[in-house]
Design an enzyme around this catalytic site. Structure first.
Site, mmCIF file in Angstrom:
data_model
loop_
_atom_site.group_PDB
_atom_site.id
_atom_site.type_symbol
_atom_site.label_atom_id
_atom_site.label_comp_id
_atom_site.label_asym_id
_atom_site.label_seq_id
_atom_site.Cartn_x
_atom_site.Cartn_y
_atom_site.Cartn_z
ATOM 1 N N LYS A 116 0.827 -1.212 0.000
ATOM 2 C CA LYS A 116 0.000 0.000 0.000
ATOM 3 C C LYS A 116 0.862 1.264 0.000
ATOM 4 C CE LYS A 116 -3.626 -2.515 2.465
ATOM 5 N NZ LYS A 116 -2.905 -3.797 2.415
ATOM 6 N N GLU A 185 -1.621 6.695 8.023
ATOM 7 C CA GLU A 185 -2.311 7.643 7.152
ATOM 8 C C GLU A 185 -3.415 8.335 7.951
ATOM 9 O OE1 GLU A 185 -3.902 5.387 3.931
ATOM 10 O OE2 GLU A 185 -5.542 4.535 5.092
ATOM 11 N N HIS A 220 -12.250 -3.057 10.972
ATOM 12 C CA HIS A 220 -11.804 -2.733 9.611
ATOM 13 C C HIS A 220 -11.931 -3.924 8.672
ATOM 14 C CE1 HIS A 220 -10.268 0.780 11.617
ATOM 15 N NE2 HIS A 220 -9.517 0.015 12.373
ATOM 16 N N GLU A 260 -9.789 0.419 -4.135
ATOM 17 C CA GLU A 260 -10.625 0.789 -2.995
ATOM 18 C C GLU A 260 -10.503 2.277 -2.680
ATOM 19 O OE1 GLU A 260 -9.955 -1.775 0.325
ATOM 20 O OE2 GLU A 260 -10.611 -3.552 -0.764
ATOM 21 N N GLU A 272 -6.269 1.844 -1.619
ATOM 22 C CA GLU A 272 -5.308 0.837 -2.046
ATOM 23 C C GLU A 272 -5.851 0.109 -3.267
ATOM 24 O OE1 GLU A 272 -5.118 -1.593 1.383
ATOM 25 O OE2 GLU A 272 -7.089 -2.485 1.101
ATOM 26 N N ASN A 274 -6.020 -3.864 -4.439
ATOM 27 C CA ASN A 274 -5.795 -5.262 -4.094
ATOM 28 C C ASN A 274 -5.561 -6.048 -5.367
ATOM 29 O OD1 ASN A 274 -6.215 -5.432 -1.123
ATOM 30 N ND2 ASN A 274 -8.173 -4.528 -1.681
ATOM 31 N N ARG A 276 -5.695 -9.050 -6.392
ATOM 32 C CA ARG A 276 -6.234 -10.407 -6.236
ATOM 33 C C ARG A 276 -7.745 -10.345 -6.329
ATOM 34 N NH1 ARG A 276 -8.354 -9.924 -1.096
ATOM 35 N NH2 ARG A 276 -7.294 -8.454 0.274
#
Length: 631
Positions: A116, A185, A220, A260, A272, A274, A276
C-alpha cells in the site's frame, strides 16, 4: 490450456475455485495443513497435498512448499485465492520460475500495488511518516502495507498509544501475511468504503466492472457488502471508474483486481489496490452475470475480454457469517459446527459443512450468503429472511447481528451508510432478539419431554412444585399436568404439544412451532434461529474463580505480555496486560479494574484453551469509613 490447477489457499475460496474448475473441465488440487486434514476444500478436490504443521506460517505461507506440491501433483497452474500468499510477488515469481501458469497479475504489478505504501507513491500520494505524527494529525490509522481483510490495522486517537499500536499492527500483519511492514495515514471518520472491480487482459482491455459498497465493517474487516454501491452521483461514479482504470493501466495490470476508496463529503480518497480476487466478488458476479474465476483463467490463458463489460442488472448483497460473538468484542469462536443448512436456491460460498470443526488457526468466517434481487430493498429483505431461517448449530455466530443490520433504518438510507455503522448501533443490534423468551420455554419443555420419555410418566394427582430452568437470563417455570405441561412463567403461554425435538406453543393467541436441537448435556440448545445456553441452578464450586480473574476468551497463543508486568504490579482499569493471537487476529486482554496484579499465568508462546486463567487483578478493599465517604 490449463488441465490441472492447484489452489494455494484453503476454505471457502478454494471450494469456490474448484466449483468453476469442474464446470470448465479442469482437474483440481488442494493443499492442506494438519488442522485442515478433513476440511471441505480437501474433500472437494480431486487430489490433495499435505503441508506439515498447523499455523499459517508453517503451511499456507510457505510458498516453497506450495510450489513443490503443485509440481508433485502434476498441476500446470496455480490460483492464489485471497489472503495468505495471494499478493506476494516472490511467490508469484516462484510459481512462474517453476514453469507453472500463474492465475494473477505479474510479479512486477504485485510489487507496485500489493504494498500500500508503494501504491500510494506510484499514484503521487505520500504516506504520513510515523515519526512525524503530532497531536494535530489525530486520529490516524496504522495499516499493514501488505495483505488486507482488516488485519494489521489500528485507529490511534491518543499520541501516547501510537508506538504500542504500531508494534501490535506489525505483529498481526507478520502473522497473517508474513510481512510486518506498517504505515500511517490520516483516518477519515465515518466515510463510505466504496470499491471498483477491475479486470484486464493481455490485449490492452481494462474493465471497470461496477462498484461495491463495503461500509459495514468491524475491526476494519467487511461484514456486509453489496453491488452496486447505492446513491453515488454520476460524476463521482465516473471519477471512480476513471481512476481505477488509470491505476490498472499504470502498472500494466493483468487479471482481476480491486481499487478501494473512502468516499466522504462527495470526494473519493484512494485507499489501495488489491491485486487479487476479493472476498466480496460474488455480489459483482451476481449483478453482472459473470464468473470472475472463469474470467481470471481465461485471461491467464491469453483470451481477450469483450470491448465493454456486461451491464449491471438488479442488486446483490452478501453477508459474511462468522463464528464470533459480536456482544463480547467480536471474540472468535471454535468448536464443532453441528449444522450449517440453508434453504435451496440460495448462493452460499463456504468451506464448511455440517459436522466440521472450526479450527483456531484461521479466519473465523463460516460462509458468505448472497442474494440477488431486482431492487436493494428486496435483496435485503430476502437475505435477512434466509439467514433467519437457516439451521446454524454450534458455536456462537454473528447471524442475529446480520439479520438486524439488514433490517436497520441506517442500512436502508444511503445517506446514513458509513463505516461507523457498528460503532453507533452495536448495542442495539446485540440485544436479545424478539421471541427468545418463548424459545427458552420450548427448550425447557423439549428437555422435560426427553426426560419424561427416559424416566417414564411424570404427572401426579397432587400438584407438584414448578420446575425451574434458566437460559441466558430467561427463567422458565412449568409443571407436568394430566394433558402435558402448564407454563406459569413467562405468562401468556399455552402448551399445545411438547416432544424432545419439537414444541408447539400458543403465545397470546398465536400458534408457533419450535424446532429444538441439543448436542450433549450442558451444551447450547438451538431453538429455530435462537442459540440458548442453559444456566445451572447451583454453580459448581470446583469451577469458581476468585474475583478479578482474567480468563482466556478463546483458545489461542499468548504472543506478548506488557513490558515489566509481574505479580505485585499496580494496574489501572483498561490497561493492556497481554495479547492473544487466535484466528489470525490479535486480541488484547485488559485489566477489568484498577488494582494489584496478584498472579500472572501467561507467558509468550503459551497455548491456552478457552477459559484458561491468565492473570488475577485484585481490587483494593474499601473500609467502612471509605464507603461512608462515597455516599
Amino acid at each position: 490450456m490449463i488441465s490441472r490447477l492447484l489452489v494455494a489457499n484453503r476454505g471457502e475460496i478454494a471450494c469456490r475455485v474448484f466449483r468453476t474448475c469442474r464446470e470448465l473441465g479442469i482437474a483440481t488440487v488442494a493443499v492442506y495443513s494438519d488442522a485442515d486434514a478433513s476440511a471441505l476444500h480437501v474433500r472437494e478436490a480431486e487430489a490433495a497435498v499435505r503441508l506439515p504443521g498447523a499455523t499459517p506460517a508453517e503451511t499456507y505461507l510457505r510458498g516453497d512448499l506450495v510450489v513443490k506440491a503443485a509440481l508433485a501433483s502434476g498441476a500446470d497452474a496455480v490460483h492464489p485465492g485471497y489472503g495468505f500468499l495471494s499478493e506476494n510477488a516472490e511467490f508469484a515469481r516462484a510459481v512462474l520460475d517453476a514453469g507453472l501458469l500463474w492465475i494473477g497479475p505479474s510479479p512486477e504489478a504485485i510489487e507496485a500495488m500489493a504494498s500500500k505504501t508503494r501504491a500510494k507513491e506510484l499514484l503521487g500520494i505520500a504516506p504520513l511518516a510515523a515519526a512525524d505524527v503530532t497531536a494535530a494529525d489525530l486520529p490516524v490509522l496504522v495499516k499493514a502495507a501488505a495483505g488486507g481483510g482488516g488485519r494489521g490495522m489500528r485507529i490511534v486517537r491518543e499520541l501516547a498509544s501510537l508506538e504500542a499500536e504500531l508494534a501490535a499492527a506489525s505483529a498481526e500483519a507478520a502473522s497473517a501475511f508474513g510481512d510486518g511492514e506498517v504505515f500511517v495515514e490520516p483516518y477519515v471518520e465515518n466515510g463510505r468504503h466504496v470499491e471498483v472491480q477491475v479486470l484486464a487482459d493481455t490485449h490492452g482491455t481494462v474493465w471497470a466492472l461496477g462498484t461495491r459498497d463495503c461500509s459495514l465493517q468491524r475491526r476494519h474487516q467487511k461484514v456486509v457488502e453489496e453491488a452496486p454501491a447505492p446513491g453515488l452521483p454520476p460524476s463521482l461514479l465516473a471519477e471512480l471508474y476513471d481512476r481505477s482504470v488509470a491505476a490498472a493501466k499504470a502498472v500494466g495490470y493483468i487479471g482481476a483486481g480491486t481499487v478501494e476508496f473512502l468516499v466522504a463529503d462527495g470526494r473519493a480518497h484512494f485507499l489501495e489496490m488489491n491485486t487479487r480476487l476479493q472476498v466480496e466478488h460474488p455480489v459483482t458476479e451476481e449483478v453482472h452475470g459473470v464468473d470472475l474465476v472463469a474470467l481470471q483463467i481465461a485471461v491467464a490463458e491469453g483470451r481477450a475480454l469483450d470491448p465493454e463489460p456486461p451491464a449491471a442488472q438488479g442488486h446483490a448483497i452478501e453477508a459474511r457469517l462468522y463464528a464470533e460473538d459480536p456482544a463480547s468484542g467480536w471474540t472468535p469462536q471454535t468448536g464443532t459446527l453441528h449444522a450449517l443448512e440453508f434453504r435451496p436456491g440460495l448462493r452460499v460460498d463456504t468451506g464448511y459443512a455440517s459436522g466440521d470443526t472450526i479450527p483456531v488457526h484461521y479466519d473465523a468466517m463460516l460462509a458468505k450468503v448472497v442474494v440477488h434481487a431486482p431492487t436493494r430493498a428486496e435483496a435485503a429483505r430476502k437475505l435477512a429472511h434466509a439467514l433467519e431461517q437457516a439451521r446454524i448449530h454450534g458455536p456462537v455466530t454473528n447471524r442475529d447481528l446480520l439479520v438486524g443490520s439488514l433490517r436497520h433504518p441506517d442500512f436502508h438510507d444511503p445517506a446514513r451508510l458509513d463505516t461507523g455503522f457498528y460503532e453507533r448501533n452495536l448495542d442495539a443490534l446485540t440485544q436479545a432478539p424478539p421471541g427468545e423468551a418463548y424459545a427458552a420455554v420450548a427448550a425447557a419443555l423439549a428437555d422435560a419431554a426427553a426426560n419424561r420419555g427416559r424416566l417414564g410418566g411424570g404427572w401426579r394427582n397432587l400438584r407438584s412444585q414448578d420446575q425451574v430452568k434458566a437460559y441466558d437470563g430467561h427463567e422458565v417455570r412449568y409443571r407436568p399436568t394430566r394433558d402435558g405441561y402448564a407454563v406459569t412463567a413467562p405468562e401468556g403461554v399455552r402448551v399445545l404439544s411438547a416432544e424432545p425435538g419439537r414444541v408447539r406453543l400458543e403465545v397470546d393467541g398465536v400458534v408457533r412451532d419450535f424446532e429444538v436441537a441439543r448436542y450433549g448435556d450442558g451444551a447450547a440448545v438451538h431453538v429455530g434461529p435462537h442459540r440458548l445456553t442453559p444456566l445451572p441452578r447451583f454453580p459448581d464450586p470446583a469451577v469458581q474463580r476468585e474475583p478479578g480473574s482474567l480468563l482466556a476468551p478463546m483458545p489461542g497463543t499468548v504472543v506478548r505480555v506488557a513490558d515489566g508486568l509481574a505479580p505485585g504490579a499496580r494496574v489501572t482499569a483498561g490497561q493492556p496486560l497481554l495479547w492473544l493471537e487466535a484466528m489470525k487476529m490479535e486480541h488484547r486482554v485488559v485489566a477489568p479494574a484498577s488494582g494489584t496484579l496478584t498472579a500472572l499465568h501467561a507467558a509468550p508462546g503459551r497455548q491456552v484453551e478457552v477459559g484458561a486463567l491468565l492473570a488475577v487483578v485484585q481490587q483494593p478493599v474499601q473500609t467502612e469509613a471509605q464507603e461512608d465517604q462515597t455516599v
